[in-house]
Write a protein that holds these residues in place. Structure first.
Motif, PDB file in Angstrom:
ATOM      1  N   ALA A  41      37.886 -70.673  78.442  1.00 34.01           N
ATOM      2  CA  ALA A  41      36.475 -70.827  78.788  1.00 34.01           C
ATOM      3  C   ALA A  41      35.785 -71.895  77.940  1.00 34.01           C
ATOM      4  O   ALA A  41      34.903 -72.602  78.426  1.00 34.01           O
ATOM      5  N   ILE A  42      36.191 -72.028  76.673  1.00 30.53           N
ATOM      6  CA  ILE A  42      35.532 -72.971  75.768  1.00 30.53           C
ATOM      7  C   ILE A  42      36.239 -74.323  75.730  1.00 30.53           C
ATOM      8  O   ILE A  42      35.592 -75.372  75.720  1.00 30.53           O
ATOM      9  N   CYS A  43      37.567 -74.318  75.738  1.00 27.56           N
ATOM     10  CA  CYS A  43      38.329 -75.563  75.575  1.00 27.56           C
ATOM     11  C   CYS A  43      38.659 -76.242  76.904  1.00 27.56           C
ATOM     12  O   CYS A  43      38.894 -77.458  76.918  1.00 27.56           O
ATOM     13  N   ASP A  44      38.718 -75.478  77.977  1.00 25.69           N
ATOM     14  CA  ASP A  44      39.046 -76.072  79.286  1.00 25.69           C
ATOM     15  C   ASP A  44      38.233 -75.382  80.380  1.00 25.69           C
ATOM     16  O   ASP A  44      38.792 -74.771  81.291  1.00 25.69           O
ATOM     17  N   PRO A  45      36.891 -75.462  80.295  1.00 18.21           N
ATOM     18  CA  PRO A  45      36.045 -74.674  81.194  1.00 18.21           C
ATOM     19  C   PRO A  45      36.193 -75.016  82.678  1.00 18.21           C
ATOM     20  O   PRO A  45      36.021 -74.133  83.530  1.00 18.21           O
ATOM     21  N   LEU A  46      36.526 -76.257  82.982  1.00 17.84           N
ATOM     22  CA  LEU A  46      36.638 -76.654  84.387  1.00 17.84           C
ATOM     23  C   LEU A  46      37.819 -75.981  85.080  1.00 17.84           C
ATOM     24  O   LEU A  46      37.809 -75.825  86.304  1.00 17.84           O
ATOM     25  N   ARG A  47      38.813 -75.582  84.314  1.00 18.68           N
ATOM     26  CA  ARG A  47      39.996 -74.946  84.911  1.00 18.68           C
ATOM     27  C   ARG A  47      40.002 -73.435  84.719  1.00 18.68           C
ATOM     28  O   ARG A  47      40.966 -72.766  85.071  1.00 18.68           O
ATOM     29  N   HIS A  48      38.914 -72.891  84.162  1.00 18.91           N
ATOM     30  CA  HIS A  48      38.902 -71.463  83.856  1.00 18.91           C
ATOM     31  C   HIS A  48      39.112 -70.614  85.100  1.00 18.91           C
ATOM     32  O   HIS A  48      39.915 -69.667  85.102  1.00 18.91           O
ATOM     33  N   SER A  49      38.411 -70.931  86.156  1.00 14.95           N
ATOM     34  CA  SER A  49      38.491 -70.104  87.371  1.00 14.95           C
ATOM     35  C   SER A  49      39.837 -70.222  88.060  1.00 14.95           C
ATOM     36  O   SER A  49      40.261 -69.293  88.774  1.00 14.95           O
ATOM     37  N   THR A  50      40.541 -71.342  87.860  1.00 17.66           N
ATOM     38  CA  THR A  50      41.856 -71.505  88.492  1.00 17.66           C
ATOM     39  C   THR A  50      42.975 -70.904  87.639  1.00 17.66           C
ATOM     40  O   THR A  50      44.018 -70.528  88.163  1.00 17.66           O
ATOM     41  N   ILE A  51      42.751 -70.830  86.318  1.00 18.83           N
ATOM     42  CA  ILE A  51      43.765 -70.228  85.426  1.00 18.83           C
ATOM     43  C   ILE A  51      43.591 -68.723  85.334  1.00 18.83           C
ATOM     44  O   ILE A  51      44.533 -67.953  85.516  1.00 18.83           O
ATOM     45  N   LEU A  52      42.367 -68.282  85.051  1.00 15.93           N
ATOM     46  CA  LEU A  52      42.080 -66.852  84.898  1.00 15.93           C
ATOM     47  C   LEU A  52      41.700 -66.253  86.242  1.00 15.93           C
ATOM     48  O   LEU A  52      40.565 -65.836  86.478  1.00 15.93           O
ATOM     49  N   THR A  53      42.669 -66.200  87.152  1.00 21.10           N
ATOM     50  CA  THR A  53      42.440 -65.604  88.462  1.00 21.10           C
ATOM     51  C   THR A  53      42.586 -64.091  88.382  1.00 21.10           C
ATOM     52  O   THR A  53      43.086 -63.540  87.389  1.00 21.10           O
ATOM     53  N   ASN A  54      42.158 -63.411  89.444  1.00 23.83           N
ATOM     54  CA  ASN A  54      42.315 -61.947  89.479  1.00 23.83           C
ATOM     55  C   ASN A  54      43.784 -61.551  89.393  1.00 23.83           C
ATOM     56  O   ASN A  54      44.138 -60.554  88.752  1.00 23.83           O
ATOM     57  N   SER A  55      44.645 -62.345  90.032  1.00 21.99           N
ATOM     58  CA  SER A  55      46.080 -62.067  89.980  1.00 21.99           C
ATOM     59  C   SER A  55      46.600 -62.186  88.556  1.00 21.99           C
ATOM     60  O   SER A  55      47.390 -61.347  88.102  1.00 21.99           O
ATOM     61  N   PHE A  56      46.130 -63.192  87.823  1.00 22.57           N
ATOM     62  CA  PHE A  56      46.552 -63.375  86.438  1.00 22.57           C
ATOM     63  C   PHE A  56      46.095 -62.194  85.591  1.00 22.57           C
ATOM     64  O   PHE A  56      46.855 -61.704  84.744  1.00 22.57           O
ATOM     65  N   VAL A  57      44.875 -61.741  85.795  1.00 19.82           N
ATOM     66  CA  VAL A  57      44.343 -60.616  85.020  1.00 19.82           C
ATOM     67  C   VAL A  57      45.162 -59.347  85.277  1.00 19.82           C
ATOM     68  O   VAL A  57      45.515 -58.618  84.340  1.00 19.82           O
ATOM     69  N   VAL A  58      45.478 -59.090  86.542  1.00 20.89           N
ATOM     70  CA  VAL A  58      46.255 -57.896  86.887  1.00 20.89           C
ATOM     71  C   VAL A  58      47.647 -57.966  86.269  1.00 20.89           C
ATOM     72  O   VAL A  58      48.143 -56.988  85.673  1.00 20.89           O
ATOM     73  N   LYS A  59      48.304 -59.129  86.399  1.00 16.94           N
ATOM     74  CA  LYS A  59      49.652 -59.285  85.833  1.00 16.94           C
ATOM     75  C   LYS A  59      49.633 -59.143  84.317  1.00 16.94           C
ATOM     76  O   LYS A  59      50.541 -58.546  83.729  1.00 16.94           O
ATOM     77  N   THR A  60      48.593 -59.687  83.684  1.00 14.61           N
ATOM     78  CA  THR A  60      48.481 -59.572  82.227  1.00 14.61           C
ATOM     79  C   THR A  60      48.312 -58.113  81.817  1.00 14.61           C
ATOM     80  O   THR A  60      48.948 -57.640  80.862  1.00 14.61           O
ATOM     81  N   GLY A  61      47.444 -57.391  82.532  1.00 14.42           N
ATOM     82  CA  GLY A  61      47.243 -55.977  82.225  1.00 14.42           C
ATOM     83  C   GLY A  61      48.518 -55.173  82.395  1.00 14.42           C
ATOM     84  O   GLY A  61      48.844 -54.322  81.549  1.00 14.42           O
ATOM     85  N   LEU A  62      49.263 -55.429  83.471  1.00 15.16           N
ATOM     86  CA  LEU A  62      50.519 -54.712  83.691  1.00 15.16           C
ATOM     87  C   LEU A  62      51.553 -55.069  82.617  1.00 15.16           C
ATOM     88  O   LEU A  62      52.307 -54.200  82.159  1.00 15.16           O
ATOM     89  N   ALA A  63      51.583 -56.349  82.212  1.00 18.48           N
ATOM     90  CA  ALA A  63      52.519 -56.771  81.168  1.00 18.48           C
ATOM     91  C   ALA A  63      52.201 -56.076  79.841  1.00 18.48           C
ATOM     92  O   ALA A  63      53.112 -55.639  79.126  1.00 18.48           O
ATOM     93  N   MET A  64      50.908 -55.962  79.508  1.00 22.16           N
ATOM     94  CA  MET A  64      50.526 -55.290  78.266  1.00 22.16           C
ATOM     95  C   MET A  64      50.889 -53.805  78.317  1.00 22.16           C
ATOM     96  O   MET A  64      51.333 -53.226  77.317  1.00 22.16           O
ATOM     97  N   MET A  65      50.720 -53.192  79.477  1.00 20.25           N
ATOM     98  CA  MET A  65      51.067 -51.781  79.632  1.00 20.25           C
ATOM     99  C   MET A  65      52.565 -51.567  79.504  1.00 20.25           C
ATOM    100  O   MET A  65      53.027 -50.643  78.817  1.00 20.25           O
ATOM    101  N   LEU A  66      53.339 -52.461  80.148  1.00 21.37           N
ATOM    102  CA  LEU A  66      54.796 -52.344  80.086  1.00 21.37           C
ATOM    103  C   LEU A  66      55.296 -52.576  78.664  1.00 21.37           C
ATOM    104  O   LEU A  66      56.184 -51.853  78.185  1.00 21.37           O
ATOM    105  N   ARG A  67      54.730 -53.560  77.976  1.00 16.59           N
ATOM    106  CA  ARG A  67      55.147 -53.851  76.609  1.00 16.59           C
ATOM    107  C   ARG A  67      54.922 -52.645  75.700  1.00 16.59           C
ATOM    108  O   ARG A  67      55.813 -52.237  74.943  1.00 16.59           O
ATOM    109  N   GLY A  68      53.725 -52.065  75.774  1.00 16.59           N
ATOM    110  CA  GLY A  68      53.435 -50.907  74.937  1.00 16.59           C
ATOM    111  C   GLY A  68      54.310 -49.711  75.272  1.00 16.59           C
ATOM    112  O   GLY A  68      54.802 -49.012  74.377  1.00 16.59           O
ATOM    113  N   VAL A  80      44.686 -60.145  72.585  1.00 21.52           N
ATOM    114  CA  VAL A  80      45.292 -61.465  72.777  1.00 21.52           C
ATOM    115  C   VAL A  80      44.819 -62.069  74.097  1.00 21.52           C
ATOM    116  O   VAL A  80      44.454 -63.256  74.162  1.00 21.52           O
ATOM    117  N   ALA A  81      44.819 -61.266  75.159  1.00 25.95           N
ATOM    118  CA  ALA A  81      44.369 -61.754  76.468  1.00 25.95           C
ATOM    119  C   ALA A  81      42.907 -62.176  76.426  1.00 25.95           C
ATOM    120  O   ALA A  81      42.518 -63.193  77.018  1.00 25.95           O
TER     121      ALA A  81
END
Length: 315
Positions: free
Chosen positions: A128-155, A119-120
């Motif tokens: 990246a395809i629909c809003d490429p200009l905001r990709h770097s501001t939305i998909l930050t390293n902090s967002f990636v880490v939080k998403t990974g931790l959320a997926m781990m906690l959910r499972g 899903v992530a």
């Protein structure tokens, strides 16, 4: 009927993994392709982790998610295959009761984690395809880490009732599991008590978690396809769609066998047990082998780094 076959034991000290019923004579031959698949899965996923770690140009959200996928694939395959091979090679069928529940927990929790990672990755492609200009501001390293931790906690949390419910039930008549690993429903079916709660909870996780993930992925790809069809040239559309093809292939190899084997275990009473077990094994082993190949073939950056490792430049 012997007394040992009718004794109720709330927590049996061991279970016996039967292997593949009806194909015991072929266990050695079956182990050959399974061993090859596992070796390729180990090599491919460790290669992905090493390449992303050592190549600065790959330090991007998509490749971070790919590393998470590689880790979950390594855990899924390693949770099952070593014990499977010990059955095939050494006829070592016993597994400790707690070890069995632990194996069950790891398999199912990491399946939920892997579903969340897909899903992530779909969301990453959508931005990246629909809003490429905001990709770097939305998909930050902090967002990636939080998403990974959320997926781990959910499972971790959602699958915890599986071994808890299984440990609370009494077992009688037999402690032989007709499988090569401690699959959730294969274990709870041995209980002498009502297993309706386990059955319905497993189905609720299948449909509410994996079903929701499939819906979210489908929604992402609906928007992605709309954006692709709005591109002015055919070459641009093909190139953009090509960036999604590896993700689509990985999704299909994960979800279709998972849904099929889960439903078959509950409703496929007329399906040969040996076929069900072989299919369940391939489902856990083939995606971890294919994922690094799929992404390696489609990613020129990974290919380039791999070629540089295998064929270093001459000085």
């Amino acid at each position: 009927m012997s007394e040992s076959n009718t004794t109720i034991f709330t927590n049996p000290s061991t279970f016996i993994l039967q292997g593949i019923p009806g194909l015991e004579a072929a266990h050695i031959w079956i182990s050959i392709p399974f061993s090859a698949i596992y070796a390729i899965a180990l090599l491919g996923n460790f290669a992905i982790l090493f390449i992303v770690k050592t190549e600065p140009s790959l330090h991007e959200p998509m490749y971070y998610f790919l590393c998470m996928l590689a880790v979950t694939d390594l855990v899924l395959s390693t949770s099952t295959l070593p014990k499977m091979l010990s059955i095939f090679w050494f006829n070592s069928r016993q597994i400790n009761f707690r070890a069995c529940l632990t194996q069950m927990y790891f398999i199912d929790s990491f399946k939920v984690m892997e579903s969340g990672i897909f899903v992530a990755m779909a969301y990453d492609l959508y931005v990246a395809i629909c809003d490429p200009l905001r990709h770097s501001t939305i998909l930050t390293n902090s967002f990636v880490v939080k998403t990974g931790l959320a997926m781990m906690l959910r499972g971790s949390v959602l699958v915890m009732p599986y071994p808890i419910l299984a440990s609370l039930r009494p077992y009688c008549r037999t402690n032989i599991i007709s499988h090569v690993y401690c699959e959730h429903m294969a274990v709870v079916k041995l209980a002498c008590a009502d297993i309706t709660i386990s059955n319905y909870y497993g189905l609720s996780v299948l449909f509410s978690v994996h079903g929701l993930d499939v819906i979210l992925i489908a929604m992402s790809y609906t928007q992605i396809l709309k954006a692709i069809f709005r591109l002015p040239t055919k070459d641009a559309r093909l190139k953009t769609f090509g960036t999604c093809s590896s993700h689509l292939c990985a999704i299909l190899t994960f979800y279709i066998p998972m849904i099929f084997t889960s439903l078959m275990h509950r409703f496929g009473h007329n399906v040969a047990l040996s076929f069900h077990i072989l299919f369940a094994n391939m489902y856990l082993l083939v995606p971890p082998m294919l994922n690094p190949i799929i992404y390696g073939v489609r990613s020129k950056q990974i290919q380039g780094r791999l070629f540089r490792l295998l064929i270093p430049k001459r000085t």
